[in-house]
Design a protein around this motif. Structure first.
Motif, PDB file in Angstrom:
ATOM      1  N   ASN A   1      -6.471   2.893  -4.669  1.00  0.00           N
ATOM      2  CA  ASN A   1      -5.759   1.791  -4.010  1.00  0.00           C
ATOM      3  C   ASN A   1      -5.365   2.169  -2.587  1.00  0.00           C
ATOM      4  OD1 ASN A   1      -5.801  -0.103  -6.182  1.00  0.00           O
ATOM      5  ND2 ASN A   1      -4.165   1.053  -7.181  1.00  0.00           N
ATOM      6  N   ALA A   2      -6.279   2.851  -1.913  1.00  0.00           N
ATOM      7  CA  ALA A   2      -6.034   3.302  -0.549  1.00  0.00           C
ATOM      8  C   ALA A   2      -6.682   2.349   0.446  1.00  0.00           C
ATOM      9  CB  ALA A   2      -6.590   4.712  -0.347  1.00  0.00           C
ATOM     10  N   ARG A   3      -6.077   2.247   1.608  1.00  0.00           N
ATOM     11  CA  ARG A   3      -6.618   1.430   2.685  1.00  0.00           C
ATOM     12  C   ARG A   3      -7.279   2.341   3.710  1.00  0.00           C
ATOM     13  NH1 ARG A   3      -3.801  -3.809   5.182  1.00  0.00           N
ATOM     14  NH2 ARG A   3      -5.559  -4.517   6.444  1.00  0.00           N
TER      15      ARG A   3
ATOM     16  N   ARG B   1      -0.097   9.767   2.019  1.00  0.00           N
ATOM     17  CA  ARG B   1       0.367   9.245   0.725  1.00  0.00           C
ATOM     18  C   ARG B   1       1.880   9.064   0.753  1.00  0.00           C
ATOM     19  NH1 ARG B   1      -2.673   9.624  -3.739  1.00  0.00           N
ATOM     20  NH2 ARG B   1      -3.897  11.283  -2.765  1.00  0.00           N
TER      21      ARG B   1
ATOM     22  N   TRP C   1      -3.130   5.745   2.583  1.00  0.00           N
ATOM     23  CA  TRP C   1      -3.961   5.368   3.724  1.00  0.00           C
ATOM     24  C   TRP C   1      -5.000   6.449   3.978  1.00  0.00           C
ATOM     25  CZ3 TRP C   1       1.184   4.682   3.270  1.00  0.00           C
ATOM     26  CH2 TRP C   1       1.687   3.386   3.472  1.00  0.00           C
TER      27      TRP C   1
ATOM     28  N   ARG D   1     -10.967   2.781  -3.196  1.00  0.00           N
ATOM     29  CA  ARG D   1     -10.620   1.662  -4.081  1.00  0.00           C
ATOM     30  C   ARG D   1      -9.962   2.154  -5.360  1.00  0.00           C
ATOM     31  NH1 ARG D   1     -16.236  -1.786  -3.147  1.00  0.00           N
ATOM     32  NH2 ARG D   1     -15.586  -2.784  -1.164  1.00  0.00           N
ATOM     33  N   THR D   2     -10.474   3.251  -5.904  1.00  0.00           N
ATOM     34  CA  THR D   2      -9.891   3.810  -7.118  1.00  0.00           C
ATOM     35  C   THR D   2      -8.440   4.235  -6.882  1.00  0.00           C
ATOM     36  OG1 THR D   2     -12.052   4.580  -7.892  1.00  0.00           O
ATOM     37  CG2 THR D   2     -10.103   5.650  -8.839  1.00  0.00           C
TER      38      THR D   2
ATOM     39  N   ASP E   1       5.966  -0.642  -0.001  1.00  0.00           N
ATOM     40  CA  ASP E   1       6.122  -0.406  -1.435  1.00  0.00           C
ATOM     41  C   ASP E   1       6.926  -1.508  -2.118  1.00  0.00           C
ATOM     42  OD1 ASP E   1       8.348   0.477   0.053  1.00  0.00           O
ATOM     43  OD2 ASP E   1       9.010   1.802  -1.571  1.00  0.00           O
TER      44      ASP E   1
ATOM     45  N   GLY F   1       0.821  -1.213   0.000  1.00  0.00           N
ATOM     46  CA  GLY F   1       0.000   0.000   0.000  1.00  0.00           C
ATOM     47  C   GLY F   1       0.846   1.250   0.000  1.00  0.00           C
TER      48      GLY F   1
END
Length: 284
Positions: free
Chosen positions: A46-48, A75, A11, A43-44, A199, A8
């Motif tokens: 790719n965040a948790r 980020r 966040w 989701r778009t 990462d 990820g």
């Protein structure tokens, strides 16, 4: 434990002092439209999405919030210029600000956030082991530390992730967590409790942890994975280091599956996982 950090780079934090359902943000009793917008945007990107609260005595009740609560988008950037954007919410609809924040670059120069998993409804081990760690860290760094919902790897509780640095730690207790984060916050990452960098791929994470164990602590961006070669269950990973660290290192790892066992406190069945064991670490 090395090689188990959840991937990820982004966040979303939502402060929620009340009870956390097992599935976290998705299970909260919030305005359905706003919640759907936030989940879709996350989701778009790719965040948790993680629920957070300050460590300390729990208040009873489903919501129990007095005044505005915080939200944030954190980020990770490979350059190390991490970005954050913080906001506040009181009405459910205020959380829609997260959607635009996910499309914003955010601010640089803000201190990192230390997130300690204490999500007892997801797995009891996380609460039993995580809350003492959260309390110990918050006594030292009250502005940086939050309890958070599930971040993965319950079997390694107490778990913590530093965001947006993207560094996972596990197997912590109150004493080891303080020394670990004393080092981390001065950019000296050690291997002992390191699960990995978010990462990197799992074998790359394990390779970096092996290098830190062999050559000593290093900064978050002192080592760079420059080549990864896989041959079946065998991995060869080339890592370059900044001075005074070794300039070129080759790590070889063997992937294997662990014996079947009970992985977490709440796991309904036994299971196994893949681990990456270093077989060779050499300067090149």
């Amino acid at each position: 434990m090395a090689g188990t950090a959840s991937p990820g780079l982004v966040w979303v934090l939502v402060e929620y002092p009340g009870a956390w359902p097992p599935n976290g943000f998705e299970g909260l009793d919030l305005d359905a439209g706003t919640k759907a917008l936030v989940i879709s945007a996350a989701r778009t990107a790719n965040a948790r999405i993680l629920l957070v609260r300050r460590p300390g005595p729990r208040r009873l009740g489903a919501r129990q919030r007095h005044g505005p609560a915080s939200w944030a988008v954190l980020r990770h950037q490979s350059s190390g210029a991490y970005r954050q954007l913080w906001g506040a919410w009181e009405l459910d609809q205020d959380l829609a600000g997260i959607v635009s924040a996910l499309a914003s670059p955010g601010e640089i120069g803000l201190p990192p956030v230390v997130l300690v998993c204490a999500h007892g409804q997801h797995d009891a081990c996380c609460a039993v082991r995580g809350r003492p760690v959260g309390r110990a860290l918050s006594e030292r760094w009250p502005e940086l530390v939050w309890e958070c919902s599930h971040i993965g790897g319950d079997r390694f509780a107490a778990n913590a992730v530093v965001a947006p640095d993207g560094v996972y730690y596990g197997g912590l207790d109150a004493a080891s967590s303080v020394t670990t984060f004393e080092d981390h916050l001065t950019d000296r990452i050690r291997s002992e409790y390191l699960r990995g960098y978010t990462d990197l791929l799992p074998p790359q994470q394990a390779a970096v942890a092996a290098v830190l164990e062999r050559f000593g602590p290093a900064g978050r961006h002192d080592y760079l994975v420059t080549e990864t070669v896989r041959e079946g269950d065998h991995w060869r990973i080339h890592i370059t280091g900044k001075p005074p660290h070794p300039a070129h290192i080759e790590v070889e790892l063997q992937a294997r599956r662990t014996p079947v066992r009970q992985l977490t406190c709440r796991a309904p069945t036994e299971g196994s996982v893949i681990v990456y064991e270093p077989t060779s670490i050499r300067r090149t």
